[in-house]
Design a protein around this motif. Structure first.
Motif, PDB file in Angstrom:
ATOM      1  N   VAL A  38      25.486  42.683  86.387  1.00 15.22           N
ATOM      2  CA  VAL A  38      25.336  43.994  87.037  1.00 15.22           C
ATOM      3  C   VAL A  38      25.155  45.104  86.005  1.00 15.22           C
ATOM      4  N   ASP A  39      25.753  44.962  84.813  1.00  9.22           N
ATOM      5  CA  ASP A  39      25.548  45.952  83.762  1.00  9.22           C
ATOM      6  C   ASP A  39      24.107  45.912  83.266  1.00  9.22           C
ATOM      7  N   PRO A  69      29.998  46.398  90.933  1.00  6.24           N
ATOM      8  CA  PRO A  69      30.134  45.291  91.895  1.00  6.24           C
ATOM      9  C   PRO A  69      30.850  44.104  91.267  1.00  6.24           C
ATOM     10  N   THR A  70      31.590  43.397  92.079  1.00  9.00           N
ATOM     11  CA  THR A  70      32.321  42.198  91.653  1.00  9.00           C
ATOM     12  C   THR A  70      31.789  40.998  92.445  1.00  9.00           C
ATOM     13  N   PRO A  71      32.240  39.784  92.135  1.00 11.26           N
ATOM     14  CA  PRO A  71      31.740  38.625  92.884  1.00 11.26           C
ATOM     15  C   PRO A  71      31.873  38.756  94.394  1.00 11.26           C
ATOM     16  N   LYS A  72      32.948  39.397  94.876  1.00  9.92           N
ATOM     17  CA  LYS A  72      33.146  39.483  96.325  1.00  9.92           C
ATOM     18  C   LYS A  72      32.070  40.332  96.997  1.00  9.92           C
ATOM     19  N   HIS A  73      31.452  41.266  96.261  1.00 10.01           N
ATOM     20  CA  HIS A  73      30.409  42.085  96.870  1.00 10.01           C
ATOM     21  C   HIS A  73      29.110  41.298  97.045  1.00 10.01           C
ATOM     22  N   PHE A  74      28.869  40.333  96.175  1.00 12.73           N
ATOM     23  CA  PHE A  74      27.700  39.469  96.363  1.00 12.73           C
ATOM     24  C   PHE A  74      27.925  38.567  97.570  1.00 12.73           C
TER      25      PHE A  74
END
Length: 554
Positions: free
Chosen positions: A336-337, A349-354
Motif C-alpha cells: 500500500v505504501d 489499509p491493513t489486510p482486513k480492508h482487502f
C-alpha cells in the motif's frame, strides 16, 4: 451403474471399506480422513456430487457418514509445557466429563488457545498463559490488560476478540475451580473492554480501483530475466501477488493464507477453482471461489513443489513451518505504501480492508442468493438465513452465482486476463477434463442423443473411474496376499504366486475389453453384462486361498 454407485448405502458401508483398503496398501493411515486431492487422484470425486445432493460438504460426509477421523490438530505453540498440559486436560474434561462443548466448540477452543499462546509470546514474552492468573492481586489485572491490548492488534473484529477472551475466561475458570490458579482476571477485565460479539469488522473497504493500484504495485517478474531466475527467486517475486489474491481475490482473513496447504486446500480445477478450509481455520471449515489469478496460483504452487514445500507461505525459521500474521501485515504495508493508497480517514489499509473489499461483494451476492432461495426455504419450513449461512459457496452452483454477480467488480480490481470469468468456467466444464469427475452423476442426467460417438465418449468417461478403482482394489489385495506369503515360515506353493499374477492379468484384460467395447459403440447395458460375466469368470477360476505348504524334498 454410475447412477447407483453414490447411494447412502454405498457411501456409508462399502465406500469407507474400499478407501481404507487402498490407503492401507499405500502405507497411509486408513482411519484418517482422505484429502480432496487423494479422492481426485483415485477417481472418487463423485462423492462431491453426493454431498451436494444431501446439502452437505465432502468433509461432513467423510467424517459423519463414513466415520473417518479428522486430520491431526496443529500443535500448541511455544515451550511452556504446563500450559500445554492444562489446556489439553481442560478440553478433555469439557469433552468427556462436562459435555458442555460440542465437537465444533472443542475445535474452536483449541484454535483459540493456540492463538492466545502466540499472542502471549509476543505481548508477555512467554507462551505461559498461567502467569496472569497466578500473579499477585493488581499485577494479574495489568498482565491481562496487556494481553487484551495485544488482541486489539492481532484480531480483526471486536467479535473475534470477545470470543477469544471468552475462551480464556473459561480456561481460567476451570483452572480456578481445580486449584491450579488463584484468580480469573479475564472475568474481571473482559466486561470493561467494550467488545461485543455482535459487532463486525469495520465497514470501510477499499474501492476496486484502489485494489487495482495495489496489484500494479506488487513485485513483478521481468520477462527478459525470467530464464535467469531460480525457482526460489521466482517464487519470492510472486509472493506479494499471491498474498493479494488470497486477501482480495479469495476473501481470506489475515491468518488464513498461513494455514493453507498449497496442494490439498487449493483446488486448481479450471471448472471450479476454489480454496477449501479445514477445521483449523478460525471460523471452521468452508469453501471460497478463487476469483482471479489461477495461472499465478498454478505457477507459484509448482515452484513450491520443486522446493519441497507444502504450506502456501513457508518459513524455515518458524516452529510450524509457516509465516506469521505480522509478516502478512508487513507485506501489505509495503504494497500500500508503494501504491500510495490511504483510507478516507488518512490511515494505511491493513489486510482486513482487502478482505472487506471481497466481503462487500460476498454480502451483496449473499442477499441476492437469499432472495432466490427464500421460497424454497419457506416450502421446507427452514429459515433462509440458516440455509445460506451453512451452504452458500459450499456448492459449485452457489459459487457460480457469486462469480456471475461479482465478476464486473473483480475485473476492475484486477486485470481482465487475471480474473476468471464465468464464461471460462463454463468452457472448462464443457471440455470434460478429469476433474469433471466431481459429478459422476452428471453423466446420468445428461440427455441421450442418437449419436453413437457421443454415447461412446460419455460412456467411457463414466466407466473409466470405476475400472481404475477396481484395478487399484485388486492390486492392493494382491499385494497383501503376496506379502503374507512372503513372510510365511513354510515353503510356498509357486502356483499361489502364479494365481495372483493371473488375477492381475485378468483385471487388466477386463479393463482393455471395456475400452474396446465402448470404442466400437456397444450399448452400455450389454457392455455391463459382458464385463460382469468376465469378472465372475476371472474371480471364480483363480484360486486365491491360503498358500499351501509343500513338503520339503529329502
Amino acid at each position: 451403474m454410475t447412477a447407483l454407485k453414490w447411494t447412502s448405502e454405498y457411501v456409508q458401508r462399502k465406500f469407507p471399506d474400499d478407501v481404507r483398503e487402498v490407503r492401507r496398501a499405500e502405507g497411509e493411515n486408513p482411519d484418517v480422513k482422505p484429502t480432496h486431492k487423494w479422492l481426485r487422484e483415485h477417481g472418487l470425486i463423485g462423492i462431491q456430487g453426493y454431498a451436494e445432493r444431501h446439502d452437505k460438504t465432502v468433509d461432513d460426509v467423510l467424517l459423519n457418514e463414513c466415520g473417518f477421523d479428522s486430520r491431526k490438530r496443529k500443535p500448541l505453540p511455544g515451550t511452556h509445557g504446563e500450559t500445554k498440559q492444562l489446556v489439553r486436560k481442560w478440553l478433555e474434561d469439557e469433552d468427556t466429563a462436562f459435555s458442555r462443548l460440542g465437537d465444533t466448540s472443542i475445535k474452536s477452543a483449541w484454535s483459540h488457545m493456540r492463538k492466545l499462546m502466540e499472542i502471549s509470546q509476543d505481548a508477555l514474552g512467554s507462551s505461559n498463559l498461567l502467569r496472569p492468573a497466578r500473579a499477585p492481586k493488581g499485577k494479574n489485572i495489568r498482565l491481562t490488560l496487556d494481553l487484551f491490548r495485544a488482541m486489539n492488534e492481532e484480531l480483526e473484529s471486536e467479535g473475534s476478540r470477545y470470543n477469544y477472551a471468552s475462551t480464556l475466561k473459561s480456561f481460567y475458570g476451570y483452572l480456578e475451580m481445580t486449584g491450579e490458579v488463584d484468580s480469573n482476571p479475564a472475568e474481571a477485565v473482559l466486561p470493561r473492554m467494550g467488545w461485543s460479539y455482535t459487532r463486525e469488522s469495520p465497514e470501510i473497504a477499499l474501492k476496486p480501483a484502489q485494489v487495482r493500484k495495489c496489484w500494479e504495485a506488487t513485485e513483478s517478474v521481468d520477462e527478459d530475466t525470467l530464464e535467469e531466475l531460480g525457482s526460489a527467486e521466482l517464487r519470492e517475486l510472486l509472493t506479494q501477488k499471491i498474498l493479494l489474491l488470497c486477501l482480495a481475490g479469495c476473501g481470506q482473513r489475515t491468518s488464513d493464507p498461513l494455514i493453507t496447504h498449497a496442494k490439498e486446500d487449493i483446488i486448481l480445477d479450471p471448472a471450479d477453482p476454489r480454496i477449501c478450509f479445514d477445521e483449523e481455520r478460525k471460523n471452521g471449515q468452508g469453501t471460497t471461489p478463487i476469483m482471479a489469478g489461477l495461472d499465478y496460483f498454478e505457477e507459484y504452487i509448482g515452484l513450491l513443489e520443486e522446493e519441497g514445500y507444502e504450506m502456501l507461505f513457508p518459513s524455515e525459521d518458524s516452529e510450524d513451518g509457516t509465516r506469521s500474521d505480522g509478516w502478512v501485515r508487513n507485506e501489505v504495508e509495503k504494497i500500500v505504501d508503494r501504491a500510495d493508497i490511504r483510507l478516507p480517514d488518512g490511515s494505511r489499509p491493513t489486510p482486513k480492508h482487502f478482505r472487506q473489499f471481497w466481503y462487500n461483494e460476498y454480502f451483496d451476492a449473499y442477499e441476492a442468493y437469499i432472495a432466490k432461495v427464500e421460497d424454497v426455504a419457506a416450502a421446507q419450513s427452514s429459515a433462509s438465513a440458516e440455509i445460506v449461512d451453512k451452504h452458500y459457496l459450499a456448492s459449485h452452483r452457489a459459487r457460480d452465482h457469486f462469480r456471475r454477480f461479482a465478476n464486473a467488480h473483480f475485473e476492475t480490481a484486477f486485470p481482465t486476463d487475471v480474473v476468471i470469468s464465468p464464461e471460462e468456467i463454463a468452457e472448462a466444464r464443457n471440455t470434460g477434463d478429469e476433474d469433471d469427475q466431481s459429478s459422476l452423476t452428471d453423466f446420468v442426467t445428461r440427455p441421450k442423443t442418437d449419436s453413437n460417438s457421443t454415447h461412446a465418449i460419455v460412456g467411457a468417461m463414466a466407466v473409466l473411474p470405476i475400472v481404475r478403482w477396481n484395478t487399484e482394489l485388486a492390486t492392493s489385495r494382491a499385494v497383501r496376499e503376496f506379502a503374507a506369503m512372503k513372510h510365511d515360515e513354510e515353503v510356498i506353493d509357486p502356483t499361489s504366486v502364479h494365481g495372483i499374477s493371473q488375477f492381475l492379468v485378468g483385471v487388466v484384460a477386463i479393463s482393455v475389453m471395456a475400452l474396446v467395447l465402448i470404442t466400437v459403440g456397444y450399448p452400455m447395458w450389454s457392455i455391463a453384462v459382458m464385463l460382469l460375466a468376465a469378472w465372475a469368470f476371472t474371480t471364480s477360476s483363480i484360486d486365491m486361498a491360503e498358500p499351501r505348504p509343500v513338503a520339503a524334498s529329502s
